[in-house]
Design a protein around this motif. Structure first.
Motif, PDB file in Angstrom:
ATOM      1  N   ASP A   1     -37.276  53.979-100.732  1.00 30.10           N
ATOM      2  CA  ASP A   1     -38.641  53.530-100.467  1.00 30.10           C
ATOM      3  C   ASP A   1     -38.590  52.122 -99.878  1.00 30.10           C
ATOM      4  O   ASP A   1     -37.773  51.298-100.291  1.00 30.10           O
ATOM      5  CB  ASP A   1     -39.460  53.506-101.753  1.00 30.10           C
ATOM      6  N   LEU A   2     -39.466  51.864 -98.933  1.00 32.28           N
ATOM      7  CA  LEU A   2     -39.559  50.556 -98.295  1.00 32.28           C
ATOM      8  C   LEU A   2     -40.992  50.054 -98.386  1.00 32.28           C
ATOM      9  O   LEU A   2     -41.931  50.840 -98.439  1.00 32.28           O
ATOM     10  CB  LEU A   2     -39.158  50.649 -96.817  1.00 32.28           C
ATOM     11  N   ILE A   3     -41.153  48.751 -98.362  1.00 29.15           N
ATOM     12  CA  ILE A   3     -42.480  48.151 -98.320  1.00 29.15           C
ATOM     13  C   ILE A   3     -42.708  47.592 -96.923  1.00 29.15           C
ATOM     14  O   ILE A   3     -41.906  46.810 -96.419  1.00 29.15           O
ATOM     15  CB  ILE A   3     -42.626  47.007 -99.351  1.00 29.15           C
ATOM     16  N   ASP A   4     -43.788  48.004 -96.288  1.00 30.95           N
ATOM     17  CA  ASP A   4     -44.203  47.459 -95.000  1.00 30.95           C
ATOM     18  C   ASP A   4     -45.178  46.331 -95.314  1.00 30.95           C
ATOM     19  O   ASP A   4     -46.283  46.586 -95.794  1.00 30.95           O
ATOM     20  CB  ASP A   4     -44.865  48.557 -94.166  1.00 30.95           C
ATOM     21  N   LEU A   5     -44.768  45.089 -95.071  1.00 30.61           N
ATOM     22  CA  LEU A   5     -45.593  43.921 -95.378  1.00 30.61           C
ATOM     23  C   LEU A   5     -46.003  43.249 -94.081  1.00 30.61           C
ATOM     24  O   LEU A   5     -45.157  42.889 -93.260  1.00 30.61           O
ATOM     25  CB  LEU A   5     -44.828  42.930 -96.262  1.00 30.61           C
ATOM     26  N   ARG A   6     -47.302  43.071 -93.920  1.00 31.31           N
ATOM     27  CA  ARG A   6     -47.846  42.425 -92.729  1.00 31.31           C
ATOM     28  C   ARG A   6     -48.614  41.187 -93.159  1.00 31.31           C
ATOM     29  O   ARG A   6     -49.509  41.267 -93.999  1.00 31.31           O
ATOM     30  CB  ARG A   6     -48.752  43.394 -91.986  1.00 31.31           C
TER      31      ARG A   6
ATOM     32  N   ASP B   1     -49.220  26.133 -86.950  1.00 29.75           N
ATOM     33  CA  ASP B   1     -49.739  27.288 -87.703  1.00 29.75           C
ATOM     34  C   ASP B   1     -48.849  28.512 -87.498  1.00 29.75           C
ATOM     35  O   ASP B   1     -48.553  29.250 -88.438  1.00 29.75           O
ATOM     36  CB  ASP B   1     -51.167  27.619 -87.262  1.00 29.75           C
ATOM     37  N   ARG B   2     -48.429  28.707 -86.251  1.00 26.91           N
ATOM     38  CA  ARG B   2     -47.552  29.843 -85.945  1.00 26.91           C
ATOM     39  C   ARG B   2     -46.213  29.698 -86.665  1.00 26.91           C
ATOM     40  O   ARG B   2     -45.685  30.683 -87.206  1.00 26.91           O
ATOM     41  CB  ARG B   2     -47.359  29.964 -84.432  1.00 26.91           C
ATOM     42  N   ALA B   3     -45.675  28.479 -86.684  1.00 23.13           N
ATOM     43  CA  ALA B   3     -44.394  28.241 -87.353  1.00 23.13           C
ATOM     44  C   ALA B   3     -44.508  28.505 -88.856  1.00 23.13           C
ATOM     45  O   ALA B   3     -43.603  29.087 -89.462  1.00 23.13           O
ATOM     46  CB  ALA B   3     -43.922  26.813 -87.095  1.00 23.13           C
ATOM     47  N   GLU B   4     -45.613  28.092 -89.474  1.00 21.95           N
ATOM     48  CA  GLU B   4     -45.819  28.324 -90.909  1.00 21.95           C
ATOM     49  C   GLU B   4     -45.897  29.810 -91.223  1.00 21.95           C
ATOM     50  O   GLU B   4     -45.296  30.282 -92.185  1.00 21.95           O
ATOM     51  CB  GLU B   4     -47.081  27.614 -91.391  1.00 21.95           C
ATOM     52  N   LEU B   5     -46.646  30.560 -90.405  1.00 20.98           N
ATOM     53  CA  LEU B   5     -46.776  31.997 -90.646  1.00 20.98           C
ATOM     54  C   LEU B   5     -45.442  32.697 -90.413  1.00 20.98           C
ATOM     55  O   LEU B   5     -45.053  33.579 -91.174  1.00 20.98           O
ATOM     56  CB  LEU B   5     -47.872  32.592 -89.762  1.00 20.98           C
ATOM     57  N   SER B   6     -44.708  32.275 -89.394  1.00 24.68           N
ATOM     58  CA  SER B   6     -43.378  32.838 -89.119  1.00 24.68           C
ATOM     59  C   SER B   6     -42.436  32.590 -90.283  1.00 24.68           C
ATOM     60  O   SER B   6     -41.681  33.478 -90.688  1.00 24.68           O
ATOM     61  CB  SER B   6     -42.784  32.222 -87.850  1.00 24.68           C
ATOM     62  N   ALA B   7     -42.460  31.370 -90.826  1.00 25.09           N
ATOM     63  CA  ALA B   7     -41.584  31.026 -91.960  1.00 25.09           C
ATOM     64  C   ALA B   7     -41.927  31.855 -93.184  1.00 25.09           C
ATOM     65  O   ALA B   7     -41.031  32.341 -93.894  1.00 25.09           O
ATOM     66  CB  ALA B   7     -41.691  29.533 -92.268  1.00 25.09           C
ATOM     67  N   LEU B   8     -43.211  32.057 -93.443  1.00 24.23           N
ATOM     68  CA  LEU B   8     -43.627  32.874 -94.581  1.00 24.23           C
ATOM     69  C   LEU B   8     -43.177  34.323 -94.399  1.00 24.23           C
ATOM     70  O   LEU B   8     -42.688  34.952 -95.337  1.00 24.23           O
ATOM     71  CB  LEU B   8     -45.145  32.802 -94.760  1.00 24.23           C
ATOM     72  N   ALA B   9     -43.298  34.831 -93.192  1.00 22.71           N
ATOM     73  CA  ALA B   9     -42.853  36.200 -92.919  1.00 22.71           C
ATOM     74  C   ALA B   9     -41.345  36.324 -93.133  1.00 22.71           C
ATOM     75  O   ALA B   9     -40.876  37.294 -93.736  1.00 22.71           O
ATOM     76  CB  ALA B   9     -43.229  36.602 -91.496  1.00 22.71           C
ATOM     77  N   ALA B  10     -40.587  35.350 -92.677  1.00 15.09           N
ATOM     78  CA  ALA B  10     -39.131  35.376 -92.861  1.00 15.09           C
ATOM     79  C   ALA B  10     -38.770  35.309 -94.337  1.00 15.09           C
ATOM     80  O   ALA B  10     -37.862  36.001 -94.805  1.00 15.09           O
ATOM     81  CB  ALA B  10     -38.485  34.225 -92.096  1.00 15.09           C
ATOM     82  N   GLN B  11     -39.489  34.495 -95.081  1.00 12.81           N
ATOM     83  CA  GLN B  11     -39.217  34.325 -96.513  1.00 12.81           C
ATOM     84  C   GLN B  11     -39.524  35.582 -97.310  1.00 12.81           C
ATOM     85  O   GLN B  11     -38.836  35.902 -98.274  1.00 12.81           O
ATOM     86  CB  GLN B  11     -40.049  33.156 -97.044  1.00 12.81           C
TER      87      GLN B  11
ATOM     88  N   GLY C   1     -39.874  38.795 -95.946  1.00 13.27           N
ATOM     89  CA  GLY C   1     -39.451  40.036 -95.312  1.00 13.27           C
ATOM     90  C   GLY C   1     -40.600  40.758 -94.631  1.00 13.27           C
ATOM     91  O   GLY C   1     -40.513  41.939 -94.338  1.00 13.27           O
ATOM     92  N   GLY C   2     -41.668  40.027 -94.367  1.00 11.78           N
ATOM     93  CA  GLY C   2     -42.841  40.626 -93.726  1.00 11.78           C
ATOM     94  C   GLY C   2     -42.848  40.423 -92.224  1.00 11.78           C
ATOM     95  O   GLY C   2     -41.921  39.853 -91.645  1.00 11.78           O
ATOM     96  N   ILE C   3     -43.908  40.880 -91.606  1.00 16.14           N
ATOM     97  CA  ILE C   3     -44.110  40.748 -90.167  1.00 16.14           C
ATOM     98  C   ILE C   3     -45.315  39.842 -89.950  1.00 16.14           C
ATOM     99  O   ILE C   3     -46.378  40.069 -90.527  1.00 16.14           O
ATOM    100  CB  ILE C   3     -44.373  42.126 -89.526  1.00 16.14           C
ATOM    101  N   ALA C   4     -45.135  38.812 -89.112  1.00 18.29           N
ATOM    102  CA  ALA C   4     -46.231  37.883 -88.799  1.00 18.29           C
ATOM    103  C   ALA C   4     -47.026  38.433 -87.616  1.00 18.29           C
ATOM    104  O   ALA C   4     -46.450  38.846 -86.609  1.00 18.29           O
ATOM    105  CB  ALA C   4     -45.673  36.510 -88.475  1.00 18.29           C
ATOM    106  N   GLU C   5     -48.360  38.429 -87.756  1.00 16.06           N
ATOM    107  CA  GLU C   5     -49.228  38.963 -86.708  1.00 16.06           C
ATOM    108  C   GLU C   5     -50.456  38.079 -86.531  1.00 16.06           C
ATOM    109  O   GLU C   5     -50.970  37.526 -87.493  1.00 16.06           O
ATOM    110  CB  GLU C   5     -49.722  40.366 -87.073  1.00 16.06           C
ATOM    111  N   LEU C   6     -50.911  37.997 -85.288  1.00 11.64           N
ATOM    112  CA  LEU C   6     -52.205  37.394 -84.996  1.00 11.64           C
ATOM    113  C   LEU C   6     -53.120  38.508 -84.526  1.00 11.64           C
ATOM    114  O   LEU C   6     -52.766  39.263 -83.604  1.00 11.64           O
ATOM    115  CB  LEU C   6     -52.097  36.331 -83.900  1.00 11.64           C
TER     116      LEU C   6
END
Length: 101
Positions: free
Chosen positions: A38-43, A62-72, A74-79
């Motif tokens: 099972d996998l979790i799809d996190l957006r 703002d983009r860098a902060e969202l990117s860092a949170l996604a990396a931390q 395992g999610g995907i950053a989206e606008l």
């Protein structure tokens, strides 16, 4: 609210950041079941409605902060840019002007 409802109809559990004080307006998660595991799809989603364009108030910091949170996480950053009376467009992190965080 429209983005949240759309994601919920697609089977995501969605949490909204009250007052948009964090770098993600919405956290959307869905369980993906495969044969192996099972996998979790996190957006992690930032929603903008600026008529002047998607990047007007979604600046590099703002983009860098969202990117860092996604990396931390395992999610995907989206606008998700939804101008008034316009069609909603989704920009994944790799299509942002300054690329992935």
């Amino acid at each position: 609210r429209q983005v949240r409802k759309l994601l919920e109809t697609e089977g995501y559990a969605v949490t909204r950041g009250a007052g948009s004080h964090g770098c993600a307006d919405l956290w959307a998660a869905k369980l993906l079941q495969t044969v192996e595991r099972d996998l979790i799809d996190l957006r992690l989603i930032q929603v903008k409605t600026d008529k002047s364009g998607p990047w007007a108030n979604f600046r590099p910091k703002d983009r860098a902060e969202l990117s860092a949170l996604a990396a931390q996480t395992g999610g995907i950053a989206e606008l998700w840019w939804h101008p008034a009376r316009g069609k909603c467009r989704i920009y994944l992190e790799d299509s942002w002007p300054d690329g992935p965080g």
